[in-house]
Design a protein around this motif. Structure first.
Motif, PDB file in Angstrom:
ATOM      1  N   SER A  20      36.193  26.966  24.392  1.00  0.00           N
ATOM      2  CA  SER A  20      36.509  26.955  25.633  1.00  0.00           C
ATOM      3  C   SER A  20      37.310  28.282  26.071  1.00  0.00           C
ATOM      4  N   ALA A  21      36.587  29.140  26.917  1.00  0.00           N
ATOM      5  CA  ALA A  21      37.420  30.486  27.264  1.00  0.00           C
ATOM      6  C   ALA A  21      38.740  30.480  27.846  1.00  0.00           C
ATOM      7  N   GLN A  22      38.912  29.260  28.478  1.00  0.00           N
ATOM      8  CA  GLN A  22      40.396  29.147  28.872  1.00  0.00           C
ATOM      9  C   GLN A  22      40.703  27.687  29.033  1.00  0.00           C
ATOM     10  N   SER A  23      42.034  27.533  28.241  1.00  0.00           N
ATOM     11  CA  SER A  23      42.495  26.032  28.082  1.00  0.00           C
ATOM     12  C   SER A  23      42.976  25.405  29.323  1.00  0.00           C
ATOM     13  N   ILE A  24      43.571  26.051  30.155  1.00  0.00           N
ATOM     14  CA  ILE A  24      44.073  25.486  31.250  1.00  0.00           C
ATOM     15  C   ILE A  24      43.643  26.221  32.765  1.00  0.00           C
ATOM     16  N   ASN A  25      44.303  25.887  33.785  1.00  0.00           N
ATOM     17  CA  ASN A  25      43.855  26.539  34.978  1.00  0.00           C
ATOM     18  C   ASN A  25      45.158  27.267  35.344  1.00  0.00           C
ATOM     19  N   LEU A  26      45.242  28.392  35.346  1.00  0.00           N
ATOM     20  CA  LEU A  26      46.427  29.392  35.905  1.00  0.00           C
ATOM     21  C   LEU A  26      46.830  29.293  37.486  1.00  0.00           C
ATOM     22  N   ASN A  47      38.865  30.774  39.085  1.00  0.00           N
ATOM     23  CA  ASN A  47      37.435  30.185  39.573  1.00  0.00           C
ATOM     24  C   ASN A  47      36.622  30.438  38.307  1.00  0.00           C
ATOM     25  N   GLY A  48      36.620  29.239  37.609  1.00  0.00           N
ATOM     26  CA  GLY A  48      35.851  29.017  36.217  1.00  0.00           C
ATOM     27  C   GLY A  48      36.808  30.155  35.284  1.00  0.00           C
ATOM     28  N   TYR A  49      36.030  31.128  34.607  1.00  0.00           N
ATOM     29  CA  TYR A  49      36.705  32.030  33.810  1.00  0.00           C
ATOM     30  C   TYR A  49      37.071  33.309  34.482  1.00  0.00           C
ATOM     31  N   ASP A  50      37.032  33.548  35.871  1.00  0.00           N
ATOM     32  CA  ASP A  50      37.422  34.756  36.585  1.00  0.00           C
ATOM     33  C   ASP A  50      38.596  34.337  37.417  1.00  0.00           C
ATOM     34  N   LEU A  51      39.547  35.284  37.511  1.00  0.00           N
ATOM     35  CA  LEU A  51      40.943  35.088  38.015  1.00  0.00           C
ATOM     36  C   LEU A  51      41.142  36.274  39.044  1.00  0.00           C
ATOM     37  N   ASN A  52      41.757  36.014  40.135  1.00  0.00           N
ATOM     38  CA  ASN A  52      42.100  37.064  41.178  1.00  0.00           C
ATOM     39  C   ASN A  52      43.748  36.796  41.081  1.00  0.00           C
ATOM     40  N   LEU A  53      44.341  38.299  41.082  1.00  0.00           N
ATOM     41  CA  LEU A  53      45.699  38.006  40.920  1.00  0.00           C
ATOM     42  C   LEU A  53      46.103  38.862  42.240  1.00  0.00           C
ATOM     43  N   ALA A  63      41.093  39.562  36.828  1.00  0.00           N
ATOM     44  CA  ALA A  63      41.200  39.375  35.353  1.00  0.00           C
ATOM     45  C   ALA A  63      40.252  38.221  34.799  1.00  0.00           C
ATOM     46  N   TRP A  64      40.273  38.202  33.511  1.00  0.00           N
ATOM     47  CA  TRP A  64      39.268  37.333  32.862  1.00  0.00           C
ATOM     48  C   TRP A  64      39.954  37.094  31.386  1.00  0.00           C
ATOM     49  N   PRO A  65      39.612  35.975  30.853  1.00  0.00           N
ATOM     50  CA  PRO A  65      40.024  35.876  29.512  1.00  0.00           C
ATOM     51  C   PRO A  65      40.028  36.975  28.674  1.00  0.00           C
ATOM     52  N   SER A  69      41.284  36.684  22.240  1.00  0.00           N
ATOM     53  CA  SER A  69      42.405  35.569  22.290  1.00  0.00           C
ATOM     54  C   SER A  69      42.102  34.857  23.702  1.00  0.00           C
ATOM     55  N   PRO A  70      40.864  34.251  23.929  1.00  0.00           N
ATOM     56  CA  PRO A  70      40.553  33.738  25.239  1.00  0.00           C
ATOM     57  C   PRO A  70      41.435  32.728  25.549  1.00  0.00           C
ATOM     58  N   THR A  71      41.843  31.942  24.648  1.00  0.00           N
ATOM     59  CA  THR A  71      42.918  30.719  24.897  1.00  0.00           C
ATOM     60  C   THR A  71      44.151  30.983  25.266  1.00  0.00           C
ATOM     61  N   SER A  72      44.536  32.098  25.072  1.00  0.00           N
ATOM     62  CA  SER A  72      46.063  32.265  25.308  1.00  0.00           C
ATOM     63  C   SER A  72      46.421  33.716  25.967  1.00  0.00           C
ATOM     64  N   ARG A  73      45.427  34.570  26.197  1.00  0.00           N
ATOM     65  CA  ARG A  73      45.595  35.841  27.061  1.00  0.00           C
ATOM     66  C   ARG A  73      44.730  36.196  28.012  1.00  0.00           C
ATOM     67  N   ILE A  74      44.969  36.936  28.964  1.00  0.00           N
ATOM     68  CA  ILE A  74      43.944  37.556  30.161  1.00  0.00           C
ATOM     69  C   ILE A  74      44.001  39.004  29.984  1.00  0.00           C
ATOM     70  N   TRP A  75      42.833  39.385  30.403  1.00  0.00           N
ATOM     71  CA  TRP A  75      42.896  41.086  30.537  1.00  0.00           C
ATOM     72  C   TRP A  75      42.804  41.387  31.966  1.00  0.00           C
ATOM     73  N   ILE A  76      43.671  42.215  32.469  1.00  0.00           N
ATOM     74  CA  ILE A  76      43.671  42.869  33.963  1.00  0.00           C
ATOM     75  C   ILE A  76      42.945  44.120  33.822  1.00  0.00           C
ATOM     76  N   ASP A  77      41.702  44.660  34.089  1.00  0.00           N
ATOM     77  CA  ASP A  77      41.186  45.757  33.896  1.00  0.00           C
ATOM     78  C   ASP A  77      41.501  46.980  34.900  1.00  0.00           C
ATOM     79  N   ALA A  78      42.246  46.526  35.885  1.00  0.00           N
ATOM     80  CA  ALA A  78      42.734  47.701  36.941  1.00  0.00           C
ATOM     81  C   ALA A  78      43.942  47.985  36.541  1.00  0.00           C
ATOM     82  N   PHE A  79      44.836  47.179  35.838  1.00  0.00           N
ATOM     83  CA  PHE A  79      46.151  47.670  35.035  1.00  0.00           C
ATOM     84  C   PHE A  79      46.015  48.085  33.713  1.00  0.00           C
ATOM     85  N   ASN A  80      44.785  48.005  33.069  1.00  0.00           N
ATOM     86  CA  ASN A  80      44.643  48.473  31.588  1.00  0.00           C
ATOM     87  C   ASN A  80      45.644  47.814  30.970  1.00  0.00           C
ATOM     88  N   GLU A  81      45.853  46.598  30.909  1.00  0.00           N
ATOM     89  CA  GLU A  81      46.880  45.798  30.203  1.00  0.00           C
ATOM     90  C   GLU A  81      46.372  44.294  30.052  1.00  0.00           C
TER      91      GLU A  81
END
Length: 110
Positions: A20-26, A47-53, A63-65, A69-81
């Motif tokens: 599972s790419a994401q274990s919980i709903n954030l 929404n599924g694997y996609d996140l809006n922050l 953001a997305w998983p 480490s898809p079950t414990s981390r997300i990646w935010i491309d706009a912030f490059n972190e």
């Protein structure tokens, strides 16, 4: 014989359930508790694997998983972190040190 074992290994790999790419709903409203850039509540909509922050400074991002480490981390491309989240989804800690906590009351304005 080598071909048979190779074929069996390939079939087993294809038949194995994918992780599972994401274990919980954030999804939720978060309060920034450390290294904040604003006083607004932060919002996460998943929404599924996609996140809006929407950050505590009012900055939107997607953001997305995290790939590694898809079950414990997300990646935010706009912030490059990236950011790590707790197993219960109550805390999100960004690589720059910012920490969001879900369910805390918003900070008092002075």
């Amino acid at each position: 014989m080598k071909r048979l074992s190779l074929l069996i290994g390939m079939l087993a790999a294809l038949a194995a359930p994918s992780a599972s790419a994401q274990s919980i709903n954030l999804t939720g409203i978060y309060t920034c508790v450390d290294k904040c850039r604003g006083n607004l509540p932060a919002h996460v909509t998943q929404n599924g694997y996609d996140l809006n922050l929407l950050t505590e400074a009012g900055v939107p991002a997607r953001a997305w998983p995290d790939w590694f480490s898809p079950t414990s981390r997300i990646w935010i491309d706009a912030f490059n972190e990236g950011a790590v989240y707790s197993p219960d989804g109550m805390l999100i800690q960004f690589d720059n040190g910012t920490i969001w906590h879900r369910g805390l009351p918003p900070p008092r304005r002075r």
